[in-house]
Design an enzyme around this catalytic site. Sequence first.
Site, PDB file in Angstrom:
ATOM      1  N   ASP A  13     -32.790 -31.580   8.435  1.00  0.00           N
ATOM      2  CA  ASP A  13     -33.826 -32.600   8.257  1.00  0.00           C
ATOM      3  C   ASP A  13     -35.194 -31.959   8.006  1.00  0.00           C
ATOM      4  OD1 ASP A  13     -35.049 -35.268   8.531  1.00  0.00           O
ATOM      5  OD2 ASP A  13     -35.862 -34.436  10.383  1.00  0.00           O
ATOM      6  N   GLY A  66     -35.509 -32.236   1.272  1.00  0.00           N
ATOM      7  CA  GLY A  66     -34.530 -32.224   0.176  1.00  0.00           C
ATOM      8  C   GLY A  66     -33.883 -30.863   0.020  1.00  0.00           C
ATOM      9  N   GLU A  97      -9.979 -26.492  19.038  1.00  0.00           N
ATOM     10  CA  GLU A  97      -9.942 -25.796  20.340  1.00  0.00           C
ATOM     11  C   GLU A  97     -10.302 -26.742  21.478  1.00  0.00           C
ATOM     12  OE1 GLU A  97      -9.099 -22.761  21.028  1.00  0.00           O
ATOM     13  OE2 GLU A  97      -9.236 -21.612  19.166  1.00  0.00           O
ATOM     14  N   ASN A 131      -7.743 -20.445  26.066  1.00  0.00           N
ATOM     15  CA  ASN A 131      -8.802 -19.996  26.973  1.00  0.00           C
ATOM     16  C   ASN A 131      -9.564 -18.802  26.403  1.00  0.00           C
ATOM     17  OD1 ASN A 131      -9.559 -21.121  29.383  1.00  0.00           O
ATOM     18  ND2 ASN A 131      -8.790 -19.380  30.558  1.00  0.00           N
TER      19      ASN A 131
HETATM   20  P1  TGC Z   1      -1.361 -29.283  32.525  1.00  0.00           P
HETATM   21  O1  TGC Z   1      -0.052 -29.923  32.193  1.00  0.00           O
HETATM   22  O2  TGC Z   1      -2.094 -29.683  33.751  1.00  0.00           O
HETATM   23  O3  TGC Z   1      -1.239 -27.692  32.581  1.00  0.00           O
HETATM   24  C1  TGC Z   1      -0.205 -27.028  31.991  1.00  0.00           C
HETATM   25  C2  TGC Z   1      -0.234 -25.602  32.469  1.00  0.00           C
HETATM   26  O4  TGC Z   1      -1.272 -24.887  31.774  1.00  0.00           O
HETATM   27  C3  TGC Z   1      -2.200 -24.354  32.707  1.00  0.00           C
HETATM   28  N1  TGC Z   1      -3.520 -24.483  32.078  1.00  0.00           N
HETATM   29  C4  TGC Z   1      -4.190 -23.463  31.552  1.00  0.00           C
HETATM   30  N2  TGC Z   1      -3.920 -22.169  31.489  1.00  0.00           N
HETATM   31  C5  TGC Z   1      -4.808 -21.375  30.866  1.00  0.00           C
HETATM   32  N3  TGC Z   1      -5.921 -21.845  30.296  1.00  0.00           N
HETATM   33  C6  TGC Z   1      -6.228 -23.160  30.322  1.00  0.00           C
HETATM   34  N4  TGC Z   1      -7.335 -23.617  29.736  1.00  0.00           N
HETATM   35  C7  TGC Z   1      -5.353 -24.042  30.976  1.00  0.00           C
HETATM   36  N5  TGC Z   1      -5.334 -25.365  31.183  1.00  0.00           N
HETATM   37  C8  TGC Z   1      -4.205 -25.627  31.862  1.00  0.00           C
HETATM   38  C9  TGC Z   1      -2.046 -25.167  33.950  1.00  0.00           C
HETATM   39  O5  TGC Z   1      -2.447 -24.447  35.073  1.00  0.00           O
HETATM   40  C10 TGC Z   1      -0.571 -25.436  33.955  1.00  0.00           C
HETATM   41  O6  TGC Z   1       0.107 -24.268  34.390  1.00  0.00           O
HETATM   42  P2  TGC Z   1       1.452 -24.408  35.283  1.00  0.00           P
HETATM   43  O7  TGC Z   1       1.765 -23.008  35.706  1.00  0.00           O
HETATM   44  O8  TGC Z   1       1.091 -25.312  36.413  1.00  0.00           O
HETATM   45  O9  TGC Z   1       2.473 -25.018  34.360  1.00  0.00           O
HETATM   46  O10 TGC Z   1      -2.213 -29.488  31.287  1.00  0.00           O
HETATM   47  P3  TGC Z   1      -3.659 -29.991  31.357  1.00  0.00           P
HETATM   48  O11 TGC Z   1      -3.632 -31.372  31.943  1.00  0.00           O
HETATM   49  O12 TGC Z   1      -4.564 -29.007  32.003  1.00  0.00           O
HETATM   50  O13 TGC Z   1      -3.980 -30.092  29.814  1.00  0.00           O
HETATM   51  C11 TGC Z   1      -4.496 -31.227  29.300  1.00  0.00           C
HETATM   52  C12 TGC Z   1      -5.489 -30.840  28.217  1.00  0.00           C
HETATM   53  C13 TGC Z   1      -5.900 -32.122  27.496  1.00  0.00           C
HETATM   54  C14 TGC Z   1      -6.703 -30.176  28.837  1.00  0.00           C
HETATM   55  C15 TGC Z   1      -4.816 -29.861  27.249  1.00  0.00           C
HETATM   56  O14 TGC Z   1      -3.653 -30.424  26.750  1.00  0.00           O
HETATM   57  C16 TGC Z   1      -5.748 -29.458  26.132  1.00  0.00           C
HETATM   58  O15 TGC Z   1      -6.518 -28.519  26.279  1.00  0.00           O
HETATM   59  N6  TGC Z   1      -5.698 -30.175  24.963  1.00  0.00           N
HETATM   60  C17 TGC Z   1      -6.441 -29.786  23.775  1.00  0.00           C
HETATM   61  C18 TGC Z   1      -5.537 -29.019  22.847  1.00  0.00           C
HETATM   62  C19 TGC Z   1      -6.284 -28.004  22.057  1.00  0.00           C
HETATM   63  O16 TGC Z   1      -7.333 -27.510  22.411  1.00  0.00           O
HETATM   64  N7  TGC Z   1      -5.706 -27.598  20.960  1.00  0.00           N
HETATM   65  C20 TGC Z   1      -6.276 -26.531  20.166  1.00  0.00           C
HETATM   66  C21 TGC Z   1      -5.306 -26.062  19.124  1.00  0.00           C
HETATM   67  S1  TGC Z   1      -5.674 -24.452  18.482  1.00  0.00           S
HETATM   68  C22 TGC Z   1      -7.060 -24.641  17.591  1.00  0.00           C
HETATM   69  O17 TGC Z   1      -7.699 -25.640  17.554  1.00  0.00           O
HETATM   70  C23 TGC Z   1      -7.474 -23.444  16.852  1.00  0.00           C
HETATM   71  S2  TGC Z   1      -8.886 -23.606  15.897  1.00  0.00           S
HETATM   72  C24 TGC Z   1      -9.184 -21.971  15.750  1.00  0.00           C
HETATM   73  C25 TGC Z   1     -10.249 -21.563  14.833  1.00  0.00           C
HETATM   74  O18 TGC Z   1     -10.109 -21.794  13.605  1.00  0.00           O
HETATM   75  O19 TGC Z   1     -11.180 -20.903  15.336  1.00  0.00           O
HETATM   76  P1  FAD Z   2      -6.719 -36.393  18.293  1.00  0.00           P
HETATM   77  O1  FAD Z   2      -6.085 -35.631  19.393  1.00  0.00           O
HETATM   78  O2  FAD Z   2      -5.924 -37.445  17.612  1.00  0.00           O
HETATM   79  O3  FAD Z   2      -8.063 -37.021  18.832  1.00  0.00           O
HETATM   80  C1  FAD Z   2      -8.776 -38.046  18.122  1.00  0.00           C
HETATM   81  C2  FAD Z   2      -9.971 -38.502  18.947  1.00  0.00           C
HETATM   82  O4  FAD Z   2      -9.531 -39.048  20.187  1.00  0.00           O
HETATM   83  C3  FAD Z   2     -10.931 -37.363  19.306  1.00  0.00           C
HETATM   84  O5  FAD Z   2     -12.254 -37.810  19.210  1.00  0.00           O
HETATM   85  C4  FAD Z   2     -10.586 -37.068  20.760  1.00  0.00           C
HETATM   86  O6  FAD Z   2     -11.664 -36.521  21.483  1.00  0.00           O
HETATM   87  C5  FAD Z   2     -10.244 -38.460  21.256  1.00  0.00           C
HETATM   88  N1  FAD Z   2      -9.384 -38.448  22.445  1.00  0.00           N
HETATM   89  C6  FAD Z   2      -8.191 -37.834  22.583  1.00  0.00           C
HETATM   90  N2  FAD Z   2      -7.696 -38.047  23.809  1.00  0.00           N
HETATM   91  C7  FAD Z   2      -8.594 -38.822  24.460  1.00  0.00           C
HETATM   92  C8  FAD Z   2      -8.660 -39.365  25.774  1.00  0.00           C
HETATM   93  N3  FAD Z   2      -7.689 -39.175  26.670  1.00  0.00           N
HETATM   94  N4  FAD Z   2      -9.731 -40.110  26.098  1.00  0.00           N
HETATM   95  C9  FAD Z   2     -10.740 -40.320  25.201  1.00  0.00           C
HETATM   96  N5  FAD Z   2     -10.738 -39.823  23.951  1.00  0.00           N
HETATM   97  C10 FAD Z   2      -9.675 -39.074  23.587  1.00  0.00           C
HETATM   98  N6  FAD Z   2      -4.813 -26.342  15.632  1.00  0.00           N
HETATM   99  C11 FAD Z   2      -3.933 -25.311  15.804  1.00  0.00           C
HETATM  100  O7  FAD Z   2      -2.947 -25.426  16.510  1.00  0.00           O
HETATM  101  N7  FAD Z   2      -4.157 -24.113  15.178  1.00  0.00           N
HETATM  102  C12 FAD Z   2      -5.233 -23.904  14.380  1.00  0.00           C
HETATM  103  O8  FAD Z   2      -5.402 -22.805  13.834  1.00  0.00           O
HETATM  104  C13 FAD Z   2      -6.151 -24.979  14.170  1.00  0.00           C
HETATM  105  N8  FAD Z   2      -7.195 -24.832  13.315  1.00  0.00           N
HETATM  106  C14 FAD Z   2      -7.971 -25.920  13.009  1.00  0.00           C
HETATM  107  C15 FAD Z   2      -8.942 -25.822  12.010  1.00  0.00           C
HETATM  108  C16 FAD Z   2      -9.696 -26.927  11.651  1.00  0.00           C
HETATM  109  C17 FAD Z   2     -10.694 -26.826  10.538  1.00  0.00           C
HETATM  110  C18 FAD Z   2      -9.523 -28.151  12.342  1.00  0.00           C
HETATM  111  C19 FAD Z   2     -10.363 -29.352  12.005  1.00  0.00           C
HETATM  112  C20 FAD Z   2      -8.594 -28.259  13.338  1.00  0.00           C
HETATM  113  C21 FAD Z   2      -7.786 -27.141  13.677  1.00  0.00           C
HETATM  114  N9  FAD Z   2      -6.763 -27.253  14.624  1.00  0.00           N
HETATM  115  C22 FAD Z   2      -5.890 -26.204  14.826  1.00  0.00           C
HETATM  116  C23 FAD Z   2      -6.468 -28.541  15.236  1.00  0.00           C
HETATM  117  C24 FAD Z   2      -7.411 -28.946  16.350  1.00  0.00           C
HETATM  118  O9  FAD Z   2      -7.161 -28.216  17.512  1.00  0.00           O
HETATM  119  C25 FAD Z   2      -7.228 -30.454  16.568  1.00  0.00           C
HETATM  120  O10 FAD Z   2      -7.821 -31.101  15.460  1.00  0.00           O
HETATM  121  C26 FAD Z   2      -7.840 -30.929  17.859  1.00  0.00           C
HETATM  122  O11 FAD Z   2      -7.166 -30.383  18.971  1.00  0.00           O
HETATM  123  C27 FAD Z   2      -7.828 -32.467  17.961  1.00  0.00           C
HETATM  124  O12 FAD Z   2      -6.585 -32.988  17.629  1.00  0.00           O
HETATM  125  P2  FAD Z   2      -6.467 -34.177  16.551  1.00  0.00           P
HETATM  126  O13 FAD Z   2      -7.219 -33.738  15.337  1.00  0.00           O
HETATM  127  O14 FAD Z   2      -5.052 -34.506  16.377  1.00  0.00           O
HETATM  128  O15 FAD Z   2      -7.277 -35.373  17.182  1.00  0.00           O
END
Ligand code: TGC
Ligand code: FAD
Length: 389
Positions: free
Chosen positions: A342, A346, A369, A246
Site C-alpha cells: 500500500d 501504484g 504447515e 515440528n
Molecule cells: P494427536 O492425535 O493428539 O497426536 C498424534 C500424535 O502426534 C504427537 N504430536 C506431535 N508430535 C510432534 N510434533 C507435533 N507438533 C505433534 N503434535 C502431536 C502426539 O503427541 C501424538 O503422539 P502419540 O505418541 O500420543 O501417538 O494429534 P493432534 O490432535 O495433536 O493433531 C491435531 C492437529 C490438528 C494439530 C494436527 O492434525 C495438525 O497439525 N494438522 C495440520 C496438518 C498440517 O500441518 N499439515 C502440513 C502438511 S506439510 C506442509 O504443509 C508442507 S508445506 C512445506 C513448504 O513448502 O515449506
Molecule cells: P482445510 O484443512 O480444508 O482447511 C480449510 C479451512 O478450514 C482453513 O481456513 C482452516 O483453518 C479451517 N479449519 C480447519 N479445521 C478447522 C477447525 N477445526 N475449526 C475451525 N476452522 C478450521 N502439504 C503436504 O503434505 N506437503 C507439502 O509439501 C505441501 N506443500 C504445500 C504448498 C502450498 C503452496 C500449499 C498452499 C499447501 C501445501 N501443503 C502441503 C498443504 C497444506 O499443508 C494444506 O493446505 C494445509 O494443511 C490446509 O489444508 P487444506 O488446504 O486441505 O485446508
Amino acid sequence: MAHRLDPLDLYDVRSLLTDEERAVQDAVGRFVDEKVLPIIGDAFDQGRFPAELVPEIAGLGLLGATLPEEYGCAGMNGVSYGLICQELERGDSGLRSFASVQSSLCMYPIFAYGSEEQKREYLPRMAAGEVIGCFGLTEPHGGSDPANMKTVARKDGGDWVINGAKMWITNGNLAHIAIVWAQTDDGIQGFIVPTSTKGFAAQEVHKKMSLRASVTSALFFDDVRVPDSARLPNVKGLKGPLGCLNQARYGITWGPIGAAQACLKEVLDYTAQRVLFGRPLAANQAVQLKMADMARRITTAQLLSLQLGRLKDAGRLQPTQVSLAKWNNVRMALDIARECRDILGGAGITTEHSAIRHALNLESVITYEGTETVHQLVVGRELTGINAF
Ligand code: TGC
Ligand code: FAD
C-alpha cells in the site's frame, strides 16, 4: 542525533548470535543478495522454480544443515538453520520452501525414522542436491485433519502396495523420491517412494497466484509397489509426520522475518526518495507510524524465534511453542507485506518491487504447515486442556 540503530534489527538481535551463527547468516545473505534477488522477480512472473540455484544452495551446506557430518551434512545448530530460513525467505518464500521440504520434511524423517541403510543411501546425495525429495501428507479432502487420510499401504508378501492421492505437494514434479504417509493395518506409516516407480504420477498445479517460484503438485498412487526396505521402520502413527512438521514449522517461524525485513527495507528506501506535497513521504507522521509499527512487530518476531531456537538446541522445544511462533510470525509478515504494498502506491502492484510478491507468497505460508487457525487451536488447547478441533 545519537548513533543510528539498524532499522532491520532494532534490538541488535545479531549480537546474541555466536560467531559461527553470524558467519552462516552472512554467507546465506551474500548468496541471496548476489544470486537470488537479481532473478527472483522474473522467476515469480514466469512461474518458474530457479533450479539453477540448487547446486549453490547445496554447496553452502544448506540442505539438511542440522544433520550430522557423517551423512554428508553440515552439523549446524537449530539457530543456524533458522537463520538460513530467514535469509532465504528474504529472497523468496519459494526458495525457503524448497530448503524446508528437502531438509525438515524429507531428510529429517530418513534421519530420525530410517534404517542405517536408508540414511547412508539417501542423506549424502540429498545434502548434495543430487536427490530431491517431496513430502506427501495432505490429501485433497482436507489437510488440517491428516489423521483422516485415505491413502493406504497394503502388505503383499514382502512388498507394500500403495493407493491414494496427495495434494498441494511442494517439489512434487521436481522430486526423485517422495516421503509418503499412508494408512496401514498397523497405523500410519512412512515410505520412501522413488518417483520413477510404476503407478506413481505427479501433476503440477497451475494458475497459482502464490509461491509462483516454487513447484506445487498433486501426487497419485495407483498400485505403487515398494519393498519393505522402503518403509521407515522406526515410527508408527501420526506422530511420525507431525514430528517432521515440528522441524519445518520451527524453520518457518524464522523465514517470514526475512520477508518482512525485505519489505520494510523497500519502503524505507522508497519513502525517503518519494516527494509528495513538498516533502519526502517518510516525513509524514502517518507513514512513520506504520513503519515504526512494522519494526516493533519484526523485533518481537526475531526475539520469539531466537528463544525458540535456543530451546530447540537445548532439547526443550515444545510443539505448542512452535505453533505460537508460526502463527505470530507469519501473520506479522503477511500484514507487513500488505501494508508495504500500500505504501508503494501504484508501484507496489508489480514485481519490480518485492512487497506484492512476498504478500502473495505469505498467503500460502499462513495456510501450509498448519493453518493459522490450527495453530491458534493448538495454543488454545494448551491453555484450557480442551481439544476444540
Ligand atoms: P494427536 O492425535 O493428539 O497426536 C498424534 C500424535 O502426534 C504427537 N504430536 C506431535 N508430535 C510432534 N510434533 C507435533 N507438533 C505433534 N503434535 C502431536 C502426539 O503427541 C501424538 O503422539 P502419540 O505418541 O500420543 O501417538 O494429534 P493432534 O490432535 O495433536 O493433531 C491435531 C492437529 C490438528 C494439530 C494436527 O492434525 C495438525 O497439525 N494438522 C495440520 C496438518 C498440517 O500441518 N499439515 C502440513 C502438511 S506439510 C506442509 O504443509 C508442507 S508445506 C512445506 C513448504 O513448502 O515449506
Ligand atoms: P482445510 O484443512 O480444508 O482447511 C480449510 C479451512 O478450514 C482453513 O481456513 C482452516 O483453518 C479451517 N479449519 C480447519 N479445521 C478447522 C477447525 N477445526 N475449526 C475451525 N476452522 C478450521 N502439504 C503436504 O503434505 N506437503 C507439502 O509439501 C505441501 N506443500 C504445500 C504448498 C502450498 C503452496 C500449499 C498452499 C499447501 C501445501 N501443503 C502441503 C498443504 C497444506 O499443508 C494444506 O493446505 C494445509 O494443511 C490446509 O489444508 P487444506 O488446504 O486441505 O485446508
